[in-house]
Design an enzyme around this catalytic site. Structure first.
Site, PDB file in Angstrom:
ATOM      1  N   MET A  14       0.863  -1.189   0.000  1.00  0.00           N
ATOM      2  CA  MET A  14       0.000   0.000   0.000  1.00  0.00           C
ATOM      3  C   MET A  14       0.891   1.227   0.000  1.00  0.00           C
ATOM      4  O   MET A  14       2.044   1.179   0.402  1.00  0.00           O
ATOM      5  CB  MET A  14      -0.954   0.003   1.197  1.00  0.00           C
TER       6      MET A  14
ATOM      7  N   SER B  61      -0.357   5.238  11.883  1.00  0.00           N
ATOM      8  CA  SER B  61       0.027   3.832  11.829  1.00  0.00           C
ATOM      9  C   SER B  61      -0.977   3.066  10.994  1.00  0.00           C
ATOM     10  O   SER B  61      -2.194   3.242  11.157  1.00  0.00           O
ATOM     11  CB  SER B  61       0.067   3.240  13.246  1.00  0.00           C
ATOM     12  N   LYS B  62      -0.487   2.203  10.111  1.00  0.00           N
ATOM     13  CA  LYS B  62      -1.403   1.429   9.273  1.00  0.00           C
ATOM     14  C   LYS B  62      -2.207   0.418  10.088  1.00  0.00           C
ATOM     15  O   LYS B  62      -3.234  -0.068   9.632  1.00  0.00           O
ATOM     16  CB  LYS B  62      -0.631   0.713   8.160  1.00  0.00           C
ATOM     17  N   ARG B  63      -1.745   0.115  11.298  1.00  0.00           N
ATOM     18  CA  ARG B  63      -2.488  -0.807  12.158  1.00  0.00           C
ATOM     19  C   ARG B  63      -3.658  -0.123  12.852  1.00  0.00           C
ATOM     20  O   ARG B  63      -4.560  -0.788  13.338  1.00  0.00           O
ATOM     21  CB  ARG B  63      -1.544  -1.416  13.204  1.00  0.00           C
ATOM     22  N   ARG B  64      -3.612   1.224  12.884  1.00  0.00           N
ATOM     23  CA  ARG B  64      -4.632   1.948  13.645  1.00  0.00           C
ATOM     24  C   ARG B  64      -5.393   2.965  12.800  1.00  0.00           C
ATOM     25  O   ARG B  64      -6.583   3.215  13.027  1.00  0.00           O
ATOM     26  CB  ARG B  64      -3.938   2.658  14.816  1.00  0.00           C
TER      27      ARG B  64
END
Length: 468
Positions: free
Chosen positions: A18, A238-241
């Protein structure tokens, strides 16, 4: 600093599946610097990590850049870091021959055992052991013991780093592959890079890379470490959040022009009290030296408002064209002539293009898709009586906007209601929702037969619910 015509800036993303909005901002900053100076933007793909070396991920980077306007005509490359592996290994060997690097077989556990401090960096234990290459032996760069390394940074002045605090860092692994620090330095030197614009998280690496440039006999570049991008809680994106993929915003219906404008404002502001600025003016006015070093807040609500402004400014034919992919993926077939009538109404109301589908679906589906919260809110009190009166009033009404509105105003007045209250049950009966396009224009497009059928169906549902 190099003369304007010789400026070569590079954008060097790693394939990750991404394209991060932070990377997109860095790409834009680099691109604008190159355009302003008559210099060159160099695109280099950092593809040496085998787990990330997927062709489709690289293609994703190129597509994302092209969507922003940075197509193949705007940059030199793409180059691939993996193609320079031999140069990287040669540089590592040369540094060792010059006494600037040495082999080390220490593990992290060894360092902790010697120093008693799990947070301390490497202690230089193998500097003078004269180890040869072998299994488990990495090549470390010998940093100076004294003095300071000054980094020329266009945003931060000339920060200085104590050399004594720079540990001897690994430049080649035991398998011979080089690390990011050396590979980048070698590639930048071989490609004539004069300016490096990147996120401030890389600032601690700058003195190490600068020492490598100098050890390899090259003049270090001019650096510009732009501020970190944070969310509403002032946490680094953050891509996790957080939603950080440029592709996700594009899929939701954000325009490239709006995204480009917004990203340029993350750390920089144009002159005057304005934010929505034509791209040509941004390119003319932007200066990397004017970028603020404070964390930049990625405000999704503000981006959404930006996008709405850009959508409203589109020519009608461009708006219709931008909506087409979303309509093609919708669970209905949109008649072009009908959509052409609805498009001007929708253009002033959508903030992202994906909203076009639920806004116009009522005109193309056999039956509206009911939002139950909207139904429960509108279909209470005198709703049944309003629907019955509206159905009767519309049977012989001239089917045009003003007359449809006047008839429903009369119905509302007969029940002691203003138009806003009177039209709520009719809107939900016909479109399925309490919010949408102007009601009477929508009824005119929908037509008498379908409008009356939907009002009748809503009345029947109300009657069934009440047990009548």
């Amino acid at each position: 600093m190099s003369s304007a015509s010789s400026i070569r800036v590079r954008f060097a993303p790693s394939p990750t599946g991404m394209f991060h909005v932070g990377g997109a901002r860095s790409a834009l900053f680099n691109w604008v610097m190159a355009k302003q100076s008559g210099g060159t933007l160099v695109l280099r793909i950092e593809d040496t990590d085998a787990s990330r070396n997927k062709p489709e991920w690289t293609e994703g980077i190129i597509r994302a850049l092209a969507w922003l306007g940075i197509d193949g005509e705007e940059y030199e490359g793409p180059y691939f870091q993996s193609a320079n592996a031999d140069k990287h290994r040669e540089a590592a060997a040369r540094l060792r021959e010059q006494g600037r690097a040495y082999y080390c077989d220490c593990t992290r556990e060894d360092v902790v055992a010697r120093t008693g401090d799990q947070h301390r960096g490497y202690d230089g234990h193998c500097r003078d052991r004269g180890l040869e290459p072998g299994p488990g032996r990495a090549l470390r760069f010998r940093t100076p013991d004294e003095g300071q390394t000054a980094v020329v940074d266009l945003l931060r002045g000339k920060p200085e780093f104590d050399n004594a605090k720079l540990e001897d860092f690994v430049i080649a692994r035991a398998d011979g592959s080089v690390t990011f620090l050396l590979a980048n330095a070698v590639d930048d030197i071989s490609q004539g890079i004069t300016h490096v614009v990147r996120g401030e998280e890389h600032l601690p690496n700058a003195p190490k890379q600068q020492l490598l440039w100098e050890a390899l006999g090259a003049e270090p570049p001019v650096w510009a470490h732009v501020p970190v991008i944070v969310n509403e809680k002032r946490q680094k994106l953050s891509k996790r959040r957080d939603k950080v993929a440029l592709e996700d915003y594009r899929a939701e219906g954000y325009l490239a022009e709006a995204m480009r404008n917004y990203l340029m404002l993350l750390g920089w502001a144009p002159s005057g009290d304005r934010e929505i600025v034509p791209w040509e003016e941004i390119v003319a006015e932007f200066r990397i030296e004017d970028v603020n070093t404070s964390p930049a807040f990625f405000d999704v609500k503000k981006l959404r408002a930006f996008n709405g402004e850009y959508i409203r400014a589109l020519p009608a034919d461009r708006f219709a064209a931008e909506c087409r992919p979303f309509l093609e993926d919708a669970p209905f077939e949109a008649d072009p002539e009908v959509f052409a009538k609805l498009a001007p109404l929708a253009q002033t109301r959508v903030a992202v293009l994906a909203e076009i589908v639920p806004m116009v679906d009522f005109a193309f589906l056999d039956e509206p898709v009911f939002d139950e919260a909207s139904w429960n809110k509108a279909m209470k009190g005198p709703a049944a009586e309003i629907l019955a009166a509206a159905e009767e009033a519309y049977r012989d009404a001239p089917w045009e906007t003003d007359e449809l509105k006047a008839r429903l105003e009369q119905v509302g007045a007969a029940h002691g209601l203003k138009l806003g209250k009177a039209q709520a049950p009719v809107r939900v009966a016909v479109t399925g929702r309490t919010v949408g396009l102007p009601l009477f224009e929508s009824l005119e497009v929908l037509g008498r037969e379908r409008t009356l059928a939907r009002i009748a169906a809503a009345r029947a549902r109300l009657a069934a619910a009440s047990g009548e």
